[in-house]
Design an enzyme around this catalytic site. Sequence first.
Site, PDB file in Angstrom:
ATOM      1  N   ASP A  82      38.990  40.165  42.513  1.00  0.00           N
ATOM      2  CA  ASP A  82      40.431  39.926  42.584  1.00  0.00           C
ATOM      3  C   ASP A  82      40.850  39.846  44.057  1.00  0.00           C
ATOM      4  O   ASP A  82      40.452  40.691  44.867  1.00  0.00           O
ATOM      5  CB  ASP A  82      41.151  41.095  41.872  1.00  0.00           C
ATOM      6  CG  ASP A  82      42.629  40.825  41.638  1.00  0.00           C
ATOM      7  OD1 ASP A  82      43.009  39.647  41.528  1.00  0.00           O
ATOM      8  OD2 ASP A  82      43.391  41.814  41.534  1.00  0.00           O
ATOM      9  N   HIS A  83      41.646  38.857  44.400  1.00  0.00           N
ATOM     10  CA  HIS A  83      42.116  38.681  45.786  1.00  0.00           C
ATOM     11  C   HIS A  83      40.992  38.685  46.824  1.00  0.00           C
ATOM     12  O   HIS A  83      40.966  39.534  47.716  1.00  0.00           O
ATOM     13  CB  HIS A  83      43.155  39.757  46.158  1.00  0.00           C
ATOM     14  CG  HIS A  83      44.437  39.648  45.406  1.00  0.00           C
ATOM     15  ND1 HIS A  83      45.404  38.717  45.690  1.00  0.00           N
ATOM     16  CD2 HIS A  83      44.903  40.339  44.344  1.00  0.00           C
ATOM     17  CE1 HIS A  83      46.415  38.840  44.838  1.00  0.00           C
ATOM     18  NE2 HIS A  83      46.129  39.813  44.002  1.00  0.00           N
ATOM     19  N   GLY A 204      51.244  42.176  36.277  1.00  0.00           N
ATOM     20  CA  GLY A 204      51.592  42.232  34.852  1.00  0.00           C
ATOM     21  C   GLY A 204      52.197  43.553  34.418  1.00  0.00           C
ATOM     22  O   GLY A 204      52.925  43.607  33.413  1.00  0.00           O
TER      23      GLY A 204
HETATM   24 ZN   LIG Z   1      47.327  40.197  42.454  1.00  0.00          ZN
END
Ligand SMILES: [Zn+2]
Length: 276
Positions: A82-83, A204
């Site tokens: 992620d990222h 989210g």
């Molecule tokens: Zn993010």
Amino acid sequence: MTLVTLSDVLQPALRQGHAVAGLVTLGWEDMRAFVAAAEAEDCPVILQAGPSCRAHTPLPVLGAMFRHLAQNASVPVVAHLDHGYTAEECRQAIDCGFTSVMYDGSRKPLEENIAETRRIVEMAHAAGISCEGEIGFVGYSGGDGSSGTDPAEAARFARETGVDAMAISVGNVHLQQDHEGGLDEDRIRAIEAVTDLPLVIHGGSGVPIAQRRALAQGSSICKFNIGTELRMAFGRSLREAIDRDPARFDRVQILSETHEPMVAAARSILRAFKGA
Ligand SMILES: [Zn+2]
């Protein structure tokens, strides 16, 4: 072996009208609980290693843990970076057995974001794995503000980069501790009208549960990243486990009591993303 790529889980989600949770992991205790939760719900799960996870544990260790869990799981598991902020970081993740990388060029000018994301997509596809990119900028609660995704730019980003999934900024904000930050559905509709790609919502945790469920079933949003909500659940259960017996000092004993609460927290998140 149920280790799969991001496309392997997002394409069926797009066709069948559900979403897959990208659960932010920080260590063995939560990633193990997330896989147990996915098995209990009989749905796929995306295990994500983000920047703070990687600052704590080296990427090769995380890759080995994700792969071990996936190999022993009864449901599809994606090992996702992620990222990733550099090509080098994405390359290392590929070498460590990740099956999906997110390249985040969202702080860069459009042309640069497109050019660099395209290079990472080529590298990922050559290795047989998936790549997620971000267009627009998803801000951080208490930090940098968001820049909403422009549909025309999203269409161009999708076409020119070849990404397998596209993270968009539609009112979502990272690190929110409540569920009050609803998403801009008009902007979502405008973006899904110009691309066939599965869309991704970062931040989210801040999205109301009813909206998560409705969008999972009735939009191109196929992946919701959930981090803060689960970190809060882990913090609560760890604090309770410590307070339960102040004389106790063995870490394994204390941490084992976070397992069931984390499975329960993850299961309730996964349920909202299932199809009708
Ligand atoms: Zn993010």
